[in-house]
Write a protein that holds these residues in place. Structure first.
Motif, PDB file in Angstrom:
ATOM      1  N   GLY A  52      50.119 137.405  69.105  1.00 51.23           N
ATOM      2  CA  GLY A  52      50.520 136.303  68.234  1.00 51.23           C
ATOM      3  C   GLY A  52      50.263 134.925  68.788  1.00 51.23           C
ATOM      4  O   GLY A  52      50.676 133.923  68.205  1.00 51.23           O
ATOM      5  N   GLY A  53      49.541 134.836  69.912  1.00 51.51           N
ATOM      6  CA  GLY A  53      49.259 133.542  70.525  1.00 51.51           C
ATOM      7  C   GLY A  53      47.930 132.965  70.079  1.00 51.51           C
ATOM      8  O   GLY A  53      47.197 133.558  69.289  1.00 51.51           O
ATOM      9  N   GLU A  54      47.626 131.771  70.607  1.00 54.78           N
ATOM     10  CA  GLU A  54      46.391 131.074  70.257  1.00 54.78           C
ATOM     11  C   GLU A  54      45.584 130.815  71.524  1.00 54.78           C
ATOM     12  O   GLU A  54      46.128 130.357  72.530  1.00 54.78           O
ATOM     13  N   ALA A  55      44.281 131.099  71.456  1.00 51.88           N
ATOM     14  CA  ALA A  55      43.426 130.907  72.634  1.00 51.88           C
ATOM     15  C   ALA A  55      41.966 130.780  72.219  1.00 51.88           C
ATOM     16  O   ALA A  55      41.559 131.273  71.168  1.00 51.88           O
ATOM     17  N   ILE A  56      41.202 130.094  73.073  1.00 51.63           N
ATOM     18  CA  ILE A  56      39.749 130.053  72.935  1.00 51.63           C
ATOM     19  C   ILE A  56      39.159 130.413  74.285  1.00 51.63           C
ATOM     20  O   ILE A  56      39.826 130.319  75.315  1.00 51.63           O
ATOM     21  N   PHE A  57      37.891 130.828  74.288  1.00 46.03           N
ATOM     22  CA  PHE A  57      37.226 131.196  75.528  1.00 46.03           C
ATOM     23  C   PHE A  57      36.056 130.261  75.807  1.00 46.03           C
ATOM     24  O   PHE A  57      35.324 129.875  74.898  1.00 46.03           O
ATOM     25  N   VAL A  58      35.876 129.912  77.088  1.00 47.09           N
ATOM     26  CA  VAL A  58      34.719 129.136  77.534  1.00 47.09           C
ATOM     27  C   VAL A  58      34.139 129.838  78.750  1.00 47.09           C
ATOM     28  O   VAL A  58      34.828 130.033  79.758  1.00 47.09           O
ATOM     29  N   GLN A  59      32.873 130.222  78.663  1.00 48.17           N
ATOM     30  CA  GLN A  59      32.203 130.837  79.807  1.00 48.17           C
ATOM     31  C   GLN A  59      31.782 129.727  80.765  1.00 48.17           C
ATOM     32  O   GLN A  59      31.236 128.708  80.354  1.00 48.17           O
ATOM     33  N   ALA A  60      32.054 129.914  82.052  1.00 48.69           N
ATOM     34  CA  ALA A  60      31.719 128.859  83.008  1.00 48.69           C
ATOM     35  C   ALA A  60      31.636 129.388  84.422  1.00 48.69           C
ATOM     36  O   ALA A  60      32.358 130.312  84.809  1.00 48.69           O
ATOM     37  N   ASP A  61      30.758 128.774  85.189  1.00 48.73           N
ATOM     38  CA  ASP A  61      30.700 128.918  86.642  1.00 48.73           C
ATOM     39  C   ASP A  61      31.478 127.727  87.195  1.00 48.73           C
ATOM     40  O   ASP A  61      31.050 126.576  87.062  1.00 48.73           O
ATOM     41  N   VAL A  62      32.628 127.991  87.804  1.00 51.17           N
ATOM     42  CA  VAL A  62      33.515 126.899  88.214  1.00 51.17           C
ATOM     43  C   VAL A  62      32.927 126.033  89.318  1.00 51.17           C
ATOM     44  O   VAL A  62      33.431 124.928  89.577  1.00 51.17           O
ATOM     45  N   SER A  63      31.878 126.512  89.971  1.00 54.57           N
ATOM     46  CA  SER A  63      31.248 125.706  91.025  1.00 54.57           C
ATOM     47  C   SER A  63      30.156 124.796  90.485  1.00 54.57           C
ATOM     48  O   SER A  63      29.555 124.030  91.239  1.00 54.57           O
ATOM     49  N   ASN A  64      29.906 124.866  89.174  1.00 57.06           N
ATOM     50  CA  ASN A  64      28.876 124.067  88.526  1.00 57.06           C
ATOM     51  C   ASN A  64      29.518 122.905  87.774  1.00 57.06           C
ATOM     52  O   ASN A  64      30.315 123.108  86.858  1.00 57.06           O
ATOM     53  N   SER A  65      29.166 121.684  88.151  1.00 60.11           N
ATOM     54  CA  SER A  65      29.805 120.503  87.567  1.00 60.11           C
ATOM     55  C   SER A  65      29.646 120.435  86.053  1.00 60.11           C
ATOM     56  O   SER A  65      30.593 120.111  85.330  1.00 60.11           O
ATOM     57  N   ASP A  66      28.464 120.752  85.549  1.00 63.44           N
ATOM     58  CA  ASP A  66      28.239 120.707  84.100  1.00 63.44           C
ATOM     59  C   ASP A  66      29.127 121.706  83.374  1.00 63.44           C
ATOM     60  O   ASP A  66      29.679 121.404  82.312  1.00 63.44           O
ATOM     61  N   ASP A  67      29.278 122.904  83.942  1.00 63.21           N
ATOM     62  CA  ASP A  67      30.127 123.922  83.323  1.00 63.21           C
ATOM     63  C   ASP A  67      31.589 123.490  83.320  1.00 63.21           C
ATOM     64  O   ASP A  67      32.317 123.715  82.344  1.00 63.21           O
ATOM     65  N   VAL A  68      32.025 122.879  84.411  1.00 60.95           N
ATOM     66  CA  VAL A  68      33.414 122.418  84.494  1.00 60.95           C
ATOM     67  C   VAL A  68      33.678 121.345  83.443  1.00 60.95           C
ATOM     68  O   VAL A  68      34.684 121.385  82.717  1.00 60.95           O
ATOM     69  N   GLN A  69      32.773 120.384  83.341  1.00 59.83           N
ATOM     70  CA  GLN A  69      32.954 119.341  82.328  1.00 59.83           C
ATOM     71  C   GLN A  69      32.944 119.934  80.925  1.00 59.83           C
ATOM     72  O   GLN A  69      33.661 119.451  80.033  1.00 59.83           O
ATOM     73  N   ARG A  70      32.186 121.013  80.740  1.00 58.95           N
ATOM     74  CA  ARG A  70      32.120 121.645  79.424  1.00 58.95           C
ATOM     75  C   ARG A  70      33.451 122.297  79.058  1.00 58.95           C
ATOM     76  O   ARG A  70      33.904 122.187  77.917  1.00 58.95           O
ATOM     77  N   TYR A  71      34.104 122.983  80.012  1.00 54.78           N
ATOM     78  CA  TYR A  71      35.386 123.591  79.642  1.00 54.78           C
ATOM     79  C   TYR A  71      36.486 122.547  79.476  1.00 54.78           C
ATOM     80  O   TYR A  71      37.389 122.707  78.641  1.00 54.78           O
ATOM     81  N   VAL A  72      36.397 121.466  80.241  1.00 52.68           N
ATOM     82  CA  VAL A  72      37.367 120.372  80.051  1.00 52.68           C
ATOM     83  C   VAL A  72      37.171 119.726  78.680  1.00 52.68           C
ATOM     84  O   VAL A  72      38.140 119.498  77.934  1.00 52.68           O
ATOM     85  N   ASN A  73      35.928 119.466  78.326  1.00 52.69           N
ATOM     86  CA  ASN A  73      35.632 118.866  77.021  1.00 52.69           C
ATOM     87  C   ASN A  73      36.020 119.791  75.877  1.00 52.69           C
ATOM     88  O   ASN A  73      36.497 119.332  74.833  1.00 52.69           O
ATOM     89  N   ALA A  74      35.831 121.099  76.077  1.00 54.84           N
ATOM     90  CA  ALA A  74      36.198 122.062  75.036  1.00 54.84           C
ATOM     91  C   ALA A  74      37.697 122.026  74.770  1.00 54.84           C
ATOM     92  O   ALA A  74      38.141 122.112  73.612  1.00 54.84           O
ATOM     93  N   ALA A  75      38.481 121.885  75.829  1.00 57.48           N
ATOM     94  CA  ALA A  75      39.939 121.810  75.668  1.00 57.48           C
ATOM     95  C   ALA A  75      40.339 120.551  74.901  1.00 57.48           C
ATOM     96  O   ALA A  75      41.147 120.599  73.972  1.00 57.48           O
ATOM     97  N   VAL A  76      39.746 119.425  75.286  1.00 53.38           N
ATOM     98  CA  VAL A  76      40.079 118.153  74.632  1.00 53.38           C
ATOM     99  C   VAL A  76      39.573 118.140  73.187  1.00 53.38           C
ATOM    100  O   VAL A  76      40.281 117.702  72.272  1.00 53.38           O
ATOM    101  N   ASP A  77      38.365 118.632  72.967  1.00 53.96           N
ATOM    102  CA  ASP A  77      37.817 118.662  71.613  1.00 53.96           C
ATOM    103  C   ASP A  77      38.626 119.568  70.694  1.00 53.96           C
ATOM    104  O   ASP A  77      38.805 119.267  69.504  1.00 53.96           O
TER     105      ASP A  77
END
Length: 251
Positions: A52-77
């Motif tokens: 009954g919860g709410e969630a989204i998924f973002v695939q990312a390599d946490v050591s990659n700066s572009d991927d990290v910014q993408r999951y942060v942006n996905a959360a804010v967006d």
């Protein structure tokens, strides 16, 4: 306890990350599940939605700066803010004495465990600072407070997580942001399966392996409760704390 809070969880596809995602969702948080493995990350989202919860998924390599910014942006967006960041993704090393540790193996461990934690905080903190609030929980380890035999790279990486946690806590305490760390000991996860065998093959088995002080390993759900507590307002006066959740392993 976490009603309508927005939480990013890295390493959400298994172990402590999955358990914490499910636990925080159960307490009312909306989860941004981040993992390198898309199948396991999507499975965590499915389990959250199933309860009954709410969630989204973002695939990312946490050591990659572009991927990290993408999951942060996905959360804010998707949700407009980030209230909680469980900076949890990590790897263990192939056990060996320091002089026998391959340089590429050292780089792999440091990239995920240190660079990944650093990058996550770097970009999440920018969002939280604008908000004037937020809670970050970094996953260190008992190896972050005491060294482990045949695991110098891993121990160094987790000591670094402790340092990053305390440094960020000092720098952002006036901005309404709390930064704490957890230090699990032995936990029943896929990541730690085979650790005892790996020690045995290396010719050295620490006395605590296979004989934990409480007579058992922790369940991921037990760590998830501590993560949820630190993420909540119940821990409002805690920052820079390195919390041992290790069943007395470091005593």
């Amino acid at each position: 306890m976490l009603d309508n809070k927005i939480a990013i969880v890295t390493g959400a596809g298994s172990g402590i990350g999955r358990a914490s995602s499910l636990k925080m969702a159960g307490y009312g948080a909306k989860i941004v599940a981040v993992d390198f493995n898309e199948a396991s990350g999507q499975e965590t989202v499915r389990l959250i939605q199933e309860q009954g919860g709410e969630a989204i998924f973002v695939q990312a390599d946490v050591s990659n700066s572009d991927d990290v910014q993408r999951y942060v942006n996905a959360a804010v967006d998707s949700y407009g803010r980030i209230d909680i960041f469980f900076n949890n993704a990590g790897v263990v090393q192939k056990f060996s004495k320091l002089a026998d540790t391959d340089e590429n193996e050292f780089d792999r461990v440091i990239n995920v465990n240190v660079r990944g934690v650093f990058l996550g905080m770097k970009y999440v903190l920018k969002v939280m600072e604008k908000q004037g609030s937020g809670a970050i929980i970094n996953t260190a380890s008992t190896a972050g407070v005491k060294s482990e035999h045949s695991a110098s790279a891993y121990s160094a990486s987790k000591h670094a997580v402790v340092g990053l946690t305390k440094g960020a806590a000092i720098e952002y305490v006036k901005q309404g942001i709390r930064v704490n760390g957890i230090c699990p000991g032995g936990v029943e996860t896929a990541l730690t399966k085979g650790v005892e065998q790996a020690f045995m093959s290396g010719g050295y088995v620490p006395e605590e392996v296979g004989n934990m002080r409480m007579g058992r390993y922790a369940k991921p759900d037990e760590l998830a409760e501590m993560v949820s507590f630190l993420a909540s307002d119940r821990a409002s006066y805690m920052t820079g704390s390195i919390v041992l959740v290790d069943g007395g392993l470091t005593l």
